[in-house]
Design a protein around this motif. Structure first.
Motif, PDB file in Angstrom:
ATOM      1  N   ALA A  49     107.376 -35.180  -2.347  1.00  0.00           N
ATOM      2  CA  ALA A  49     108.863 -34.095  -1.714  1.00  0.00           C
ATOM      3  C   ALA A  49     107.841 -33.583  -0.767  1.00  0.00           C
ATOM      4  CB  ALA A  49     109.512 -33.637  -2.775  1.00  0.00           C
ATOM      5  N   PRO A  50     106.681 -32.299  -1.301  1.00  0.00           N
ATOM      6  CA  PRO A  50     106.642 -32.171  -0.391  1.00  0.00           C
ATOM      7  C   PRO A  50     106.227 -31.857   1.285  1.00  0.00           C
ATOM      8  CG  PRO A  50     105.152 -30.757  -2.440  1.00  0.00           C
ATOM      9  CD  PRO A  50     106.191 -32.951  -1.731  1.00  0.00           C
ATOM     10  N   GLU A  51     105.276 -32.948   1.901  1.00  0.00           N
ATOM     11  CA  GLU A  51     105.087 -33.565   2.719  1.00  0.00           C
ATOM     12  C   GLU A  51     106.849 -32.977   3.695  1.00  0.00           C
ATOM     13  OE1 GLU A  51     102.961 -35.808   5.941  1.00  0.00           O
ATOM     14  OE2 GLU A  51     102.992 -36.433   3.519  1.00  0.00           O
ATOM     15  N   LEU A  52     107.280 -34.317   2.860  1.00  0.00           N
ATOM     16  CA  LEU A  52     109.017 -35.000   3.332  1.00  0.00           C
ATOM     17  C   LEU A  52     109.572 -33.546   3.920  1.00  0.00           C
ATOM     18  CD1 LEU A  52     111.088 -37.057   4.025  1.00  0.00           C
ATOM     19  CD2 LEU A  52     111.621 -36.658   1.697  1.00  0.00           C
ATOM     20  N   LEU A  53     109.807 -32.984   2.767  1.00  0.00           N
ATOM     21  CA  LEU A  53     110.690 -31.207   2.923  1.00  0.00           C
ATOM     22  C   LEU A  53     110.032 -31.029   4.101  1.00  0.00           C
ATOM     23  CD1 LEU A  53     111.312 -30.696  -0.947  1.00  0.00           C
ATOM     24  CD2 LEU A  53     112.878 -31.416   0.831  1.00  0.00           C
ATOM     25  N   ARG A  54     108.912 -30.491   4.303  1.00  0.00           N
ATOM     26  CA  ARG A  54     108.739 -29.483   5.109  1.00  0.00           C
ATOM     27  C   ARG A  54     109.117 -30.309   6.419  1.00  0.00           C
ATOM     28  NH1 ARG A  54     104.076 -30.096   2.447  1.00  0.00           N
ATOM     29  NH2 ARG A  54     103.294 -27.926   1.032  1.00  0.00           N
ATOM     30  N   LYS A  55     109.334 -31.657   6.340  1.00  0.00           N
ATOM     31  CA  LYS A  55     109.960 -32.516   8.038  1.00  0.00           C
ATOM     32  C   LYS A  55     111.420 -32.457   8.195  1.00  0.00           C
ATOM     33  CE  LYS A  55     105.452 -35.653   8.631  1.00  0.00           C
ATOM     34  NZ  LYS A  55     106.014 -37.439   7.926  1.00  0.00           N
ATOM     35  N   LEU A  56     111.863 -32.056   7.322  1.00  0.00           N
ATOM     36  CA  LEU A  56     113.629 -32.296   7.071  1.00  0.00           C
ATOM     37  C   LEU A  56     114.032 -30.934   7.453  1.00  0.00           C
ATOM     38  CD1 LEU A  56     114.183 -35.068   3.589  1.00  0.00           C
ATOM     39  CD2 LEU A  56     114.129 -35.060   6.533  1.00  0.00           C
ATOM     40  N   VAL A  57     113.184 -29.194   6.936  1.00  0.00           N
ATOM     41  CA  VAL A  57     113.562 -28.414   7.305  1.00  0.00           C
ATOM     42  C   VAL A  57     113.216 -28.011   8.326  1.00  0.00           C
ATOM     43  CG1 VAL A  57     113.193 -27.324   4.200  1.00  0.00           C
ATOM     44  CG2 VAL A  57     111.967 -27.564   6.759  1.00  0.00           C
ATOM     45  N   LYS A  58     112.909 -28.030   9.050  1.00  0.00           N
ATOM     46  CA  LYS A  58     112.693 -27.987  10.423  1.00  0.00           C
ATOM     47  C   LYS A  58     113.570 -29.078  11.471  1.00  0.00           C
ATOM     48  CE  LYS A  58     107.739 -27.289  10.152  1.00  0.00           C
ATOM     49  NZ  LYS A  58     106.766 -27.761  11.046  1.00  0.00           N
ATOM     50  N   THR A  59     114.348 -30.085  10.345  1.00  0.00           N
ATOM     51  CA  THR A  59     115.468 -30.952  11.092  1.00  0.00           C
ATOM     52  C   THR A  59     116.871 -30.251  11.747  1.00  0.00           C
ATOM     53  OG1 THR A  59     114.191 -32.780  10.743  1.00  0.00           O
ATOM     54  CG2 THR A  59     115.981 -33.495  11.810  1.00  0.00           C
ATOM     55  N   ASP A  60     117.478 -30.467  12.787  1.00  0.00           N
ATOM     56  CA  ASP A  60     118.843 -29.567  13.157  1.00  0.00           C
ATOM     57  C   ASP A  60     119.593 -30.389  12.545  1.00  0.00           C
ATOM     58  OD1 ASP A  60     118.201 -27.632  13.723  1.00  0.00           O
ATOM     59  OD2 ASP A  60     117.389 -28.450  16.857  1.00  0.00           O
ATOM     60  N   LEU A  61     120.680 -30.121  11.461  1.00  0.00           N
ATOM     61  CA  LEU A  61     121.580 -31.125  11.590  1.00  0.00           C
ATOM     62  C   LEU A  61     122.844 -30.190  11.578  1.00  0.00           C
ATOM     63  CD1 LEU A  61     120.204 -30.829   7.855  1.00  0.00           C
ATOM     64  CD2 LEU A  61     120.336 -33.171   9.015  1.00  0.00           C
ATOM     65  N   PRO A  62     123.979 -30.790  11.512  1.00  0.00           N
ATOM     66  CA  PRO A  62     124.826 -30.613  11.764  1.00  0.00           C
ATOM     67  C   PRO A  62     125.766 -30.427  11.150  1.00  0.00           C
ATOM     68  CG  PRO A  62     124.719 -32.704  13.178  1.00  0.00           C
ATOM     69  CD  PRO A  62     123.910 -32.402  11.950  1.00  0.00           C
ATOM     70  N   GLU A  63     126.530 -28.723  11.435  1.00  0.00           N
ATOM     71  CA  GLU A  63     127.803 -28.398  10.825  1.00  0.00           C
ATOM     72  C   GLU A  63     128.396 -29.740   9.305  1.00  0.00           C
ATOM     73  OE1 GLU A  63     131.788 -25.733  10.834  1.00  0.00           O
ATOM     74  OE2 GLU A  63     130.745 -25.846  12.107  1.00  0.00           O
ATOM     75  N   GLY A  64     128.535 -29.335   8.368  1.00  0.00           N
ATOM     76  CA  GLY A  64     128.846 -30.108   7.527  1.00  0.00           C
ATOM     77  C   GLY A  64     127.870 -31.451   6.365  1.00  0.00           C
ATOM     78  N   VAL A  65     126.896 -31.078   7.509  1.00  0.00           N
ATOM     79  CA  VAL A  65     125.993 -32.568   7.054  1.00  0.00           C
ATOM     80  C   VAL A  65     124.582 -32.065   5.767  1.00  0.00           C
ATOM     81  CG1 VAL A  65     124.293 -34.291   7.544  1.00  0.00           C
ATOM     82  CG2 VAL A  65     126.537 -33.880   9.392  1.00  0.00           C
ATOM     83  N   PHE A  66     124.625 -32.732   4.903  1.00  0.00           N
ATOM     84  CA  PHE A  66     123.317 -32.432   4.085  1.00  0.00           C
ATOM     85  C   PHE A  66     122.753 -34.352   4.188  1.00  0.00           C
ATOM     86  CE2 PHE A  66     127.417 -33.716   2.147  1.00  0.00           C
ATOM     87  CZ  PHE A  66     126.557 -34.370   0.166  1.00  0.00           C
ATOM     88  N   LEU A  67     121.435 -33.798   2.983  1.00  0.00           N
ATOM     89  CA  LEU A  67     120.947 -35.113   3.157  1.00  0.00           C
ATOM     90  C   LEU A  67     120.662 -35.029   1.806  1.00  0.00           C
ATOM     91  CD1 LEU A  67     117.907 -33.901   5.328  1.00  0.00           C
ATOM     92  CD2 LEU A  67     119.711 -35.464   6.156  1.00  0.00           C
ATOM     93  N   ASN A  68     120.712 -36.876   1.659  1.00  0.00           N
ATOM     94  CA  ASN A  68     120.211 -37.262   0.332  1.00  0.00           C
ATOM     95  C   ASN A  68     119.039 -37.900   0.499  1.00  0.00           C
ATOM     96  OD1 ASN A  68     121.588 -37.984  -3.047  1.00  0.00           O
ATOM     97  ND2 ASN A  68     122.152 -39.983  -1.507  1.00  0.00           N
ATOM     98  N   VAL A  69     118.584 -37.166  -0.894  1.00  0.00           N
ATOM     99  CA  VAL A  69     117.138 -38.450  -0.768  1.00  0.00           C
ATOM    100  C   VAL A  69     116.142 -38.677  -2.117  1.00  0.00           C
ATOM    101  CG1 VAL A  69     114.227 -37.840  -0.899  1.00  0.00           C
ATOM    102  CG2 VAL A  69     115.826 -36.521   0.855  1.00  0.00           C
ATOM    103  N   ASN A  70     115.745 -40.337  -2.494  1.00  0.00           N
ATOM    104  CA  ASN A  70     116.303 -40.602  -3.327  1.00  0.00           C
ATOM    105  C   ASN A  70     114.633 -41.352  -3.324  1.00  0.00           C
ATOM    106  OD1 ASN A  70     118.670 -41.528  -5.318  1.00  0.00           O
ATOM    107  ND2 ASN A  70     119.233 -41.897  -2.996  1.00  0.00           N
ATOM    108  N   PHE A  71     113.713 -41.485  -4.275  1.00  0.00           N
ATOM    109  CA  PHE A  71     111.932 -41.858  -4.422  1.00  0.00           C
ATOM    110  C   PHE A  71     112.064 -42.959  -4.978  1.00  0.00           C
ATOM    111  CE2 PHE A  71     112.349 -37.407  -3.575  1.00  0.00           C
ATOM    112  CZ  PHE A  71     110.819 -37.135  -2.528  1.00  0.00           C
ATOM    113  N   PRO A  72     111.759 -43.887  -4.701  1.00  0.00           N
ATOM    114  CA  PRO A  72     111.568 -45.151  -4.875  1.00  0.00           C
ATOM    115  C   PRO A  72     110.646 -45.389  -6.872  1.00  0.00           C
ATOM    116  CG  PRO A  72     109.380 -45.113  -3.574  1.00  0.00           C
ATOM    117  CD  PRO A  72     110.277 -43.669  -3.251  1.00  0.00           C
TER     118      PRO A  72
END
Length: 252
Positions: free
Chosen positions: A145-168
């Motif tokens: 999760a740490p490396e993934l989150l570092r990438k995701l928090v830098k990503t611009d998202l449209p208003e009203g969009v959130f992310l759902n992450v599932n680990f295998p």
């Protein structure tokens, strides 16, 4: 970066402890406001008929007798002196994929954060059963999760969009990577289990199961099945836009 953590498994859940360790790899400014008790399946519900009672554990850890949605509202509007930059909800004990996102309190925590205009991410960990006991490989999410989150928090998202992450459900070193996915489809097997108490009066449990269904390629289910981390962008707008014009023609 100021981070708020919540979940639906409750303040004492192991997944929340894992999430806090993950969050502290990103920032020292981490706050926790989580339900006092398990709120799994409460979805995006509010407590309107009961008061919200909050227990302060320390200056940055609070337990609330309420839903995950209540927790986010309480944290942002009352507990914290300034809003968080990021809300992380989880890490849930079990996946939240396909139609389960509509039931999930974990997803709802991220949904409420998005409604409040805050970048929000829901995180869940797949598990397996060993000798009739649930085995959750928390080390997978904690490692990846740490490396993934570092990438995701830098990503611009449209208003009203959130992310759902599932680990295998695999060893961290066996995870094959990350896939951006679509929400899949489940066929639920729900039924009512009637029982009797010690005085012979009936009571009922809602039983929750699964029916076999075809897994769509490109879906969250397919990614996790194949050993990938699934990242699904979800949005708050539930409008079926593709139907609007046809429906308007019918109603002319």
């Amino acid at each position: 970066m100021r981070i708020l953590l919540t979940n639906d498994d409750g303040i004492h859940a192991e997944g929340l402890q894992v999430l806090e360790r993950v969050a502290r790899t990103l920032s020292d400014d981490v706050w926790v406001v989580a339900p006092e008790t398990d709120q799994s399946g409460f979805a995006h519900s509010l407590s309107l008929s009961e008061p919200l009672r909050m227990r302060k554990i320390d200056d940055r850890h609070f337990a609330l007798r309420g839903t995950p949605t209540d927790c986010v509202i309480m944290a942002v509007t009352k507990v914290m002196d300034s809003p968080p930059d990021l809300i992380l909800s989880g890490i849930n004990n079990g996946t939240n994929m396909a139609d389960d996102v509509t039931y999930s309190g974990t997803v709802a925590g991220a949904m409420e954060g998005t409604l409040l205009g805050i970048r929000s991410i829901a995180l869940s960990q797949a598990y397996d059963f060993t000798d009739e006991s649930r085995f959750v490989p928390w080390d997978v999410a904690e490692a990846l999760a740490p490396e993934l989150l570092r990438k995701l928090v830098k990503t611009d998202l449209p208003e009203g969009v959130f992310l759902n992450v599932n680990f295998p459900n695999c060893r961290p070193e066996d995870a094959k990577g990350t896939q951006v996915t679509a929400q899949g489809k489940l066929i639920h097997g729900l039924w009512i289990d009637e029982r009797k108490d010690g005085r012979g009066f009936p009571y009922y449990w809602l039983r929750f199961g699964r029916k076999q269904s075809e897994v769509r390629e490109g879906s969250d289910q397919a990614a996790v099945r194949d050993g990938y981390i699934s990242v699904t962008p979800l949005h708050l707008d539930l409008t079926a836009h593709e139907v609007r014009q046809e429906l308007a023609q019918v109603l002319k």
